[in-house]
Each structure stands twice: as structure tokens, then as C-alpha cells.
Design an enzyme around this catalytic site. Structure first.
Site, PDB file in Angstrom:
ATOM      1  N   ASP A  50     -20.930  13.376   0.436  1.00 11.83           N
ATOM      2  CA  ASP A  50     -20.079  14.281  -0.303  1.00 11.83           C
ATOM      3  C   ASP A  50     -20.410  15.520   0.512  1.00 11.83           C
ATOM      4  O   ASP A  50     -21.592  16.027   0.736  1.00 11.83           O
ATOM      5  CB  ASP A  50     -20.301  14.583  -1.756  1.00 11.83           C
ATOM      6  CG  ASP A  50     -20.003  13.440  -2.716  1.00 11.83           C
ATOM      7  OD1 ASP A  50     -19.361  12.512  -2.113  1.00 11.83           O
ATOM      8  OD2 ASP A  50     -20.008  13.654  -3.911  1.00 11.83           O
ATOM      9  N   SER A  86     -27.983  21.198   2.130  1.00  4.28           N
ATOM     10  CA  SER A  86     -28.406  20.579   3.172  1.00  4.28           C
ATOM     11  C   SER A  86     -27.113  20.309   4.211  1.00  4.28           C
ATOM     12  O   SER A  86     -26.079  20.614   3.743  1.00  4.28           O
ATOM     13  CB  SER A  86     -29.180  19.451   3.038  1.00  4.28           C
ATOM     14  OG  SER A  86     -30.076  19.682   2.148  1.00  4.28           O
TER      15      SER A  86
END
Length: 286
Positions: free
Chosen positions: A107, A247
Site C-alpha cells: 500500500d 517508509s
């Protein structure tokens, strides 16, 4: 700007953006960041997030980030990190099984760039070369003419990621570094893809050639957790996960190996990120 696959424009994490503008936008904020982004501080933060003392943060985060908990396997988590690395329920992230379809490993918000021999990519104000990312000019040369795909995860995204195809993988190479947030506001001030710790491997895939996958750590991330060393890999199987913090995953593909979906290419050309999901088709093999 961010767009969904159906063309809807969305804005995310406005409170976080205001905080980051304050930190990165003045001298005192940057001095504070120098302390916050030191690896030892990140390790301390990671230890706290792995402890029971962090549990009260879970309910507040679910509310503030508007997390749809019905998608996840929920239980009495022992720490915030245990919640952060929660698993998705079966069927909530179906993996496209057509072997010729390129899938997203996670995602994220995706942007795509063409790689030339001396490419210096400008990403929200930050510039970097492929050779800087993997510490190898030889690797950079090999991927000239191919594509660089940048998958930016935010804190409310699902933080587990998968393999994009069947095949085998090399061992993981870890590159130490300073930890900075992967938010675009930080990118206006720091070349974080060179500063951040990262880990990469080469995926020897059946349908897309030899692809490089790089996981990039961010501020307050305790660890990049990859599950396998040298091994066989399977399309859609979990490759690893990020612990707390936003991230990024970067993937490099060789020339004439993939064709990226046109909506993603158009958005990237306009400086717009495209929302993609774990296992979703984002292109195809050539």
C-alpha cells in the site's frame, strides 16, 4: 498532490505536514531534527514502541488517522509496534494472479521515473542518482533505460510488503545511514534517500527480469524487517515489514522489461503520486 486510481484527488496527514514544515523550516527545528534522526535516538524510540508503555498510543492513532480496523486482524496488542505491523484480513488485499501483470508490493503512493545513464531524479526538491541509492555504479549502469518506481508509505498505510513475482532472490545488503522522515516536506530540505538507512536485494523474477528492491528506513523506524535471505520467492508472499514510521520502497527495472499503466505514468509526469494497494496491478511485462 495525490490521486486514487479512479482520478479522485486527496490530501493526507495535514497535521503531520504542519509539524514537519515547522521542524524543517527553521534553524531550531533542524537542530532538533539532527538529534531526533540520530540512529541511537531512533533505537530508543523503537524500544519504547516495542514496549507495553506504548499501548495507550494505539487508540489515539486509530482515531486521528481514521484507520478502518475492520480490514485488519485486531486483538489486544502488547505494544504500539505490534499494532503498527498488524496483519490484513484474508481477502482484503487480493493479489492479481496474472503472471504477466506487474503488481504493487505494498500500500503506498507511487511515482515512476525513466532511468537514463546519468539520471539525477528530482523528487519533491531532492536529487539523487541510482548509484547513490544502492552504493554501486555498476548496478546503476545495468538499469539505465529502465524504470525507477518509488512507493511512499505513510503511517496509516499497511506496512507489510510482498514479492512481485515468482523466482529467487539474492541476500539482503544493508546500508547504514541517518534516519529522516520520507514525507515530501522533508524532501524539500534533505536528500533523504542518500541519508537514510536502507536494505536492498536483487529479485531474479520469472516475468520481469532482475529487479532491485530497496527498503528505505525513516525517522523513528526501529527496523526494516525482511523475512528471507537467499531463497526462492513466490508472487504475493510477504517479503517483510516496516516497524513504526513512514517508509519507502524503491524498485528498479531493466530496460524493455515492464510497461507501467498509463494513469500512473501521466500522474508521475504531472508530479502527482498515485495511490496503489498491495497486490494491485500497476503494469505488465513486455
Amino acid at each position: 498532490m495525490i490521486k486514487t486510481r479512479n482520478g479522485k484527488i486527496i490530501n493526507t496527514n495535514q497535521k503531520q505536514n504542519r509539524l514537519l514544515k515547522m521542524l524543517y523550516g527553521n534553524t531550531f527545528g533542524r537542530m532538533l531534527l539532527k538529534l531526533l534522526t540520530a540512529p541511537v535516538v531512533s533505537k530508543i524510540g523503537g524500544a519504547f514502541m516495542n514496549s507495553a508503555f506504548s499501548k495507550p498510543l494505539i487508540s489515539r492513532f486509530i482515531k486521528s488517522a481514521n484507520i478502518d480496523t475492520s480490514q485488519y486482524v485486531m486483538y489486544n496488542f502488547g505494544s504500539y509496534n505490534e499494532f503498527f505491523t498488524r496483519k490484513i484480513k484474508d481477502g482484503k488485499r487480493p493479489v492479481d494472479t496474472d503472471p504477466k501483470h506487474l503488481i504493487s508490493p505494498c500500500d503506498s503512493k507511487l511515482t515512476v521515473y525513466k532511468i537514463s545513464k546519468k539520471s539525477i531524479f528530482r523528487i519533491k526538491g531532492s536529487r539523487y542518482r541510482v548509484s547513490d541509492l544502492v552504493n554501486s555504479s555498476e548496478t546503476a549502469e545495468r538499469y539505465s533505460g529502465g524504470y525507477c518506481l518509488i512507493f511512499r508509505l505513510e503511517v496509516d498505510d499497511y506496512h507489510r510488503y510482498c514479492y512481485i513475482d515468482n523466482g529467487t532472490k539474492s541476500d539482503n545488503t544493508f546500508i547504514d545511514g541517518e534516519l529522516h522522515t520520507v514525507n515530501p516536506i522533508a524532501l524539500e530540505h534533505y536528500n533523504i534517500y542518500k541519508r537514510n538507512c536502507r536494505e536492498y536485494c536483487i529479485l531474479h523474477t520469472e516475468n520481469f527480469g532482475d529487479a532491485v528492491q530497496v527498503e528505505v528506513g525513516a525517522m523513528m523506524v526501529g527496523r526494516i524487517v525482511n523475512f528471507d535471505h537467499v531463497s526462492e520467492i513466490k508472487r504475493g508472499r510477504e517479503k517483510g515489514m516496516f516497524e513504526f514510521g513512514g517508509s519507502t520502497i524503491v524498485m528498479l527495472f531493466e530496460k524493455d522489461r515492464i510497461a507501467v499503466d498509463m494513469d500512473i505514468l501521466r500522474n508521475s509526469a504531472d508530479g502527482i503520486e498515485t495511490v496503489v494497494k498491495y497486490g494491485e496491478k500497476i503494469g505488465c511485462a513486455i
